[in-house]
Scaffold this motif. Structure first.
Motif, PDB file in Angstrom:
ATOM      1  N   GLY A  13       0.816  -1.211   0.000  1.00 30.38           N
ATOM      2  CA  GLY A  13       0.000   0.000   0.000  1.00 30.38           C
ATOM      3  C   GLY A  13       0.850   1.261   0.000  1.00 30.38           C
ATOM      4  O   GLY A  13       0.514   2.250  -0.655  1.00 30.38           O
ATOM      5  N   ILE A  14       1.958   1.221   0.710  1.00 33.95           N
ATOM      6  CA  ILE A  14       2.881   2.364   0.752  1.00 33.95           C
ATOM      7  C   ILE A  14       3.503   2.584  -0.624  1.00 33.95           C
ATOM      8  O   ILE A  14       3.552   3.718  -1.118  1.00 33.95           O
ATOM      9  N   TYR A  15       3.963   1.496  -1.262  1.00 39.86           N
ATOM     10  CA  TYR A  15       4.533   1.623  -2.608  1.00 39.86           C
ATOM     11  C   TYR A  15       3.509   2.219  -3.569  1.00 39.86           C
ATOM     12  O   TYR A  15       3.842   3.057  -4.403  1.00 39.86           O
ATOM     13  N   TYR A  16       2.260   1.789  -3.442  1.00 45.80           N
ATOM     14  CA  TYR A  16       1.196   2.302  -4.303  1.00 45.80           C
ATOM     15  C   TYR A  16       0.995   3.804  -4.085  1.00 45.80           C
ATOM     16  O   TYR A  16       0.890   4.568  -5.054  1.00 45.80           O
ATOM     17  N   ILE A  17       0.945   4.242  -2.835  1.00 46.96           N
ATOM     18  CA  ILE A  17       0.750   5.673  -2.551  1.00 46.96           C
ATOM     19  C   ILE A  17       1.893   6.486  -3.138  1.00 46.96           C
ATOM     20  O   ILE A  17       1.671   7.532  -3.764  1.00 46.96           O
ATOM     21  N   TYR A  18       3.123   6.036  -2.965  1.00 51.90           N
ATOM     22  CA  TYR A  18       4.255   6.779  -3.526  1.00 51.90           C
ATOM     23  C   TYR A  18       4.218   6.794  -5.055  1.00 51.90           C
ATOM     24  O   TYR A  18       4.507   7.817  -5.683  1.00 51.90           O
ATOM     25  N   GLN A  20       1.542   6.705  -6.943  1.00 48.80           N
ATOM     26  CA  GLN A  20       0.493   7.651  -7.309  1.00 48.80           C
ATOM     27  C   GLN A  20       0.927   9.088  -7.048  1.00 48.80           C
ATOM     28  O   GLN A  20       0.571   9.998  -7.806  1.00 48.80           O
ATOM     29  N   ALA A  21       1.697   9.308  -5.983  1.00 48.35           N
ATOM     30  CA  ALA A  21       2.191  10.657  -5.675  1.00 48.35           C
ATOM     31  C   ALA A  21       3.125  11.155  -6.773  1.00 48.35           C
ATOM     32  O   ALA A  21       3.060  12.330  -7.160  1.00 48.35           O
ATOM     33  N   LEU A  63      -5.107   2.575   3.815  1.00 50.27           N
ATOM     34  CA  LEU A  63      -4.030   3.552   3.951  1.00 50.27           C
ATOM     35  C   LEU A  63      -4.390   4.833   3.209  1.00 50.27           C
ATOM     36  O   LEU A  63      -4.718   4.810   2.030  1.00 50.27           O
ATOM     37  N   LEU A  64      -4.315   5.946   3.929  1.00 48.09           N
ATOM     38  CA  LEU A  64      -4.623   7.247   3.346  1.00 48.09           C
ATOM     39  C   LEU A  64      -3.374   8.068   3.070  1.00 48.09           C
ATOM     40  O   LEU A  64      -3.378   8.922   2.193  1.00 48.09           O
ATOM     41  N   ALA A  65      -2.312   7.841   3.847  1.00 44.11           N
ATOM     42  CA  ALA A  65      -1.083   8.610   3.683  1.00 44.11           C
ATOM     43  C   ALA A  65       0.078   7.856   4.300  1.00 44.11           C
ATOM     44  O   ALA A  65      -0.106   6.952   5.124  1.00 44.11           O
ATOM     45  N   ARG A  96       9.140  12.827   2.957  1.00 44.59           N
ATOM     46  CA  ARG A  96       8.456  11.856   2.094  1.00 44.59           C
ATOM     47  C   ARG A  96       6.970  11.668   2.421  1.00 44.59           C
ATOM     48  O   ARG A  96       6.455  10.555   2.405  1.00 44.59           O
ATOM     49  N   ILE A  97       6.280  12.766   2.681  1.00 43.91           N
ATOM     50  CA  ILE A  97       4.839  12.654   2.953  1.00 43.91           C
ATOM     51  C   ILE A  97       4.085  12.558   1.629  1.00 43.91           C
ATOM     52  O   ILE A  97       4.372  13.299   0.687  1.00 43.91           O
ATOM     53  N   ALA A  98       3.174  11.619   1.559  1.00 43.82           N
ATOM     54  CA  ALA A  98       2.351  11.430   0.364  1.00 43.82           C
ATOM     55  C   ALA A  98       0.967  10.974   0.795  1.00 43.82           C
ATOM     56  O   ALA A  98       0.826  10.158   1.701  1.00 43.82           O
ATOM     57  N   VAL A  99      -0.035  11.512   0.126  1.00 46.00           N
ATOM     58  CA  VAL A  99      -1.428  11.187   0.420  1.00 46.00           C
ATOM     59  C   VAL A  99      -2.005  10.393  -0.745  1.00 46.00           C
ATOM     60  O   VAL A  99      -1.767  10.716  -1.912  1.00 46.00           O
ATOM     61  N   SER A 100      -2.769   9.379  -0.428  1.00 45.43           N
ATOM     62  CA  SER A 100      -3.437   8.572  -1.445  1.00 45.43           C
ATOM     63  C   SER A 100      -4.327   9.460  -2.310  1.00 45.43           C
ATOM     64  O   SER A 100      -4.977  10.373  -1.801  1.00 45.43           O
TER      65      SER A 100
END
Length: 162
Positions: A13-18, A20-21, A63-65, A96-100
Motif C-alpha cells: 500500500g505504501i509503494y502504491y501511494i508513492y 500515485q504521488a 491507507l490514506l497517507a 516523504r509525505i504522500a497522500v493517497s
C-alpha cells in the motif's frame, strides 16, 4: 483516522501511494522531484526498520497517507541559504509525505502534520520549488518558508513550524 507506525504488511500500500504521488506531482508541473522511483524500496524499508515510517489509516483500515517522521538532526538542514530557520532549538523532521489520491482534499495531510506537531512543537520539512500543492499545504498548516537547503538532488525550499 489514526496514525500508527507502518508495518511490513503495509509495504504494498505504501509503494502504491508513492507511485500515485509521483504521477500526481508530474501532472501538477513537478515531474522531477521524485523522478526515478524515489523514494525507492530500500529507503522505505530503512525508514520502516528505523521505526520512523508512519501511515495514516482510515476508518475502513485503508491507507490514506505515508510519511517519515523523526526527532533529531537532519544534516541537510545544517546550512540554510537565502533566509534563516525560525529558531535553533531541537526539532522534528517530516520527509516523504504522500497522500493517497482517493484522500486528496480531505484534510489527511493536515492530520499528519498535526500528529507530528503534537509530538514536537518545532518541525522542519522541505520540498521542491515546483511542488506548489505541498507549499500551499504547508502554508495552510502554519509552516513558514525559511530559505533554501541543498540535498544531493538539488535545491529545496525549507519550512518550519514552531
Amino acid at each position: 483516522m489514526i496514525i500508527r507506525n507502518a508495518k511490513s504488511y503495509d509495504l504494498n500500500g505504501i509503494y502504491y501511494i508513492y507511485e500515485q504521488a509521483r504521477k500526481f506531482m508530474a501532472t501538477c508541473g513537478n515531474p522531477t522531484q521524485w523522478a526515478g522511483g524515489y523514494p525507492d524500496k530500500e529507503t522505505i524499508k530503512e525508514d520502516l526498520e528505523l521505526n520512523r515510517l508512519y501511515v495514516c489509516v482510515g476508518d475502513d483500515n485503508v491507507l490514506l497517507a505515508v510519511f517519515c517522521y523523526y526527532y533529531g538532526v537532519e544534516p541537510a538542514y545544517n546550512n540554510i541559504y537565502n533566509g534563516a530557520w525560525l529558531n535553533n532549538n531541537s526539532y522534528g523532521v517530516i520527509h516523504r509525505i504522500a497522500v493517497s489520491p482517493d484522500a486528496h482534499g480531505k484534510g489527511v495531510a493536515a492530520f499528519c502534520f498535526n500528529y507530528c506537531y503534537n509530538r514536537c512543537k518545532n518541525l522542519k520539512i522541505d520540498t521542491h520549488e515546483d511542488n506548489i500543492p505541498m507549499q500551499k499545504a504547508l502554508a495552510k498548516n502554519g509552516f513558514k518558508r525559511c530559505g533554501d537547503i541543498y540535498i544531493r538532488e538539488g535545491k529545496r525550499i525549507a519550512f518550519q513550524k514552531d
